[in-house]
Design an enzyme around this catalytic site. Sequence first.
Site, PDB file in Angstrom:
ATOM      1  N   ASP A 270      36.947  59.207 -66.225  1.00 37.82           N
ATOM      2  CA  ASP A 270      37.562  60.480 -66.527  1.00 37.82           C
ATOM      3  C   ASP A 270      36.614  61.360 -65.660  1.00 37.82           C
ATOM      4  O   ASP A 270      37.449  62.357 -65.418  1.00 37.82           O
ATOM      5  CB  ASP A 270      37.811  60.679 -67.843  1.00 37.82           C
ATOM      6  CG  ASP A 270      38.785  61.722 -68.017  1.00 37.82           C
ATOM      7  OD1 ASP A 270      39.829  61.776 -67.055  1.00 37.82           O
ATOM      8  OD2 ASP A 270      38.735  62.510 -68.951  1.00 37.82           O
ATOM      9  N   SER A 291      43.931  66.136 -67.909  1.00 42.40           N
ATOM     10  CA  SER A 291      44.666  64.673 -67.610  1.00 42.40           C
ATOM     11  C   SER A 291      45.614  64.734 -69.062  1.00 42.40           C
ATOM     12  O   SER A 291      45.408  64.933 -69.863  1.00 42.40           O
ATOM     13  CB  SER A 291      43.510  63.728 -67.949  1.00 42.40           C
ATOM     14  OG  SER A 291      42.479  63.849 -68.755  1.00 42.40           O
ATOM     15  N   GLN A 341      45.641  57.800 -63.681  1.00 49.67           N
ATOM     16  CA  GLN A 341      45.815  58.964 -64.311  1.00 49.67           C
ATOM     17  C   GLN A 341      46.689  59.820 -63.858  1.00 49.67           C
ATOM     18  O   GLN A 341      46.657  59.859 -62.701  1.00 49.67           O
ATOM     19  CB  GLN A 341      44.338  59.588 -64.641  1.00 49.67           C
ATOM     20  CG  GLN A 341      44.260  60.820 -65.293  1.00 49.67           C
ATOM     21  CD  GLN A 341      42.985  61.523 -65.656  1.00 49.67           C
ATOM     22  OE1 GLN A 341      42.720  62.504 -64.816  1.00 49.67           O
ATOM     23  NE2 GLN A 341      42.014  60.829 -66.585  1.00 49.67           N
TER      24      GLN A 341
END
Length: 356
Positions: A270, A291, A341
């Site tokens: 991430d 996100s 994502q």
Amino acid sequence: MAEKEEDPNHSVSGLMNNCNTAGGPVSPKSPEDETSESPVPDTGLTPNAEQKRNGSGTDLKSVLVTSVLNLEKLDVDLYRGTHHWVPRTQRLFGGQIVGQALVAAAKSVGDNFYAHSLHCYFVRAGDPKVPVLYQVERTRDGRSFTVRSVKAIQHGQPILICQASFHMQQESPLQHQFTMPTVPPPEDLLTVEELIHLYLSKPDLAENAKQGLNKLLANEVPIEIKPVNPPQFYRRGATEPKKLFWVRARGYIGEGNMKLHCCVAAYVSDFALLGTVLLPYPNYRAKFSASLDHAMWFHSTFRTDEWMLYECVSPWAGGSRGLVQGRLWRRDGVLAASCSQEGVVRVKPATEPSKL
Ligand SMILES: CC(C)(COP(=O)(O)OP(=O)(O)OC[C@H]1O[C@@H](n2cnc3c(N)ncnc32)[C@H](O)[C@@H]1OP(=O)(O)O)[C@@H](O)C(=O)NCCC(=O)NCCSC(=O)CC(=O)O
């Protein structure tokens, strides 16, 4: 991490103008150099620079393993996680929540089942002032696949919902993968910290820029990064929405515990991923980005305390959202993991020129 301020990558835009990306003669002192100059005599007990680099220094166990992903068991299928590094947005880092959720899920599956995928939604911003509770539901135990649902909870409400699936290893003649991009090896590149030191050594650097860079240096991010193309990494001009960097967990983890390496990879995956959306737009900066979801697939064995190439691409952006896809490559060219994502990315014009 949810962001409501200037994108950290953008805030150091211009950082690498004219820098020597191959680690040439102007390379600043690295942490390893500091150790090798230490006045402490070499008793054989203190890890030297080489031991640090190859991870054999026992006191250098990765903080990701000893702290971030080391959940406290409160009850059956109920765990508590604490924070190590909190982004300056003061909202929890999404990768930390995903990594901890995967640790919690993995604790209730058999030793011979390994994570092959996870699917998460970030439904609320994480509060760094309190720990996170992870509640695991044993959704199904199958013969070859086992599924877990995990809810990450703060203040009595979910901040993340996650499904993770585990698979018992099975051989197959079907086997293919894309080819790893050709890039310089990590040994030829500078870490983010080294790049910042390099910029700090510029004599004409403005005081406020120095302060900003020193703040960045003080960030105790538990992973190391070596951008393949630093000017692009720091958004110097418009580029295609694609970035490449070498990444590894700080400290030693060791081989053998693939379950743990998957959790560390979830944490790492991430990091800086959503920023890829902004690369074609140097005239805009993020005023709010976070996100929304994160999906990940694990393909082969790997070590997250060894350099892996992270390839991030954004195939689409629109309607204040952006899609990003990531591939984590082992340095021998094996595709270790993939992720996807979508994030919300609201921008404002970058009217003020960078002071850096
Ligand atoms: C995405 C969400 C904000 C969506 O929730 P909501 O739909 O209620 O929120 P929202 O979008 O309407 O509002 C959020 C803030 O944006 C403002 N806002 C709303 N609409 C806007 C618009 N059109 N233009 C500008 N700002 C706007 C709101 O006033 C609010 O500010 P105000 O708050 O001032 O009222 C939330 O689900 C959430 O926080 N999820 C968690 C996301 C997260 O933490 N992800 C993990 C970290 S990301 C990560 O780690 C990776 C990374 O960042 O790279």
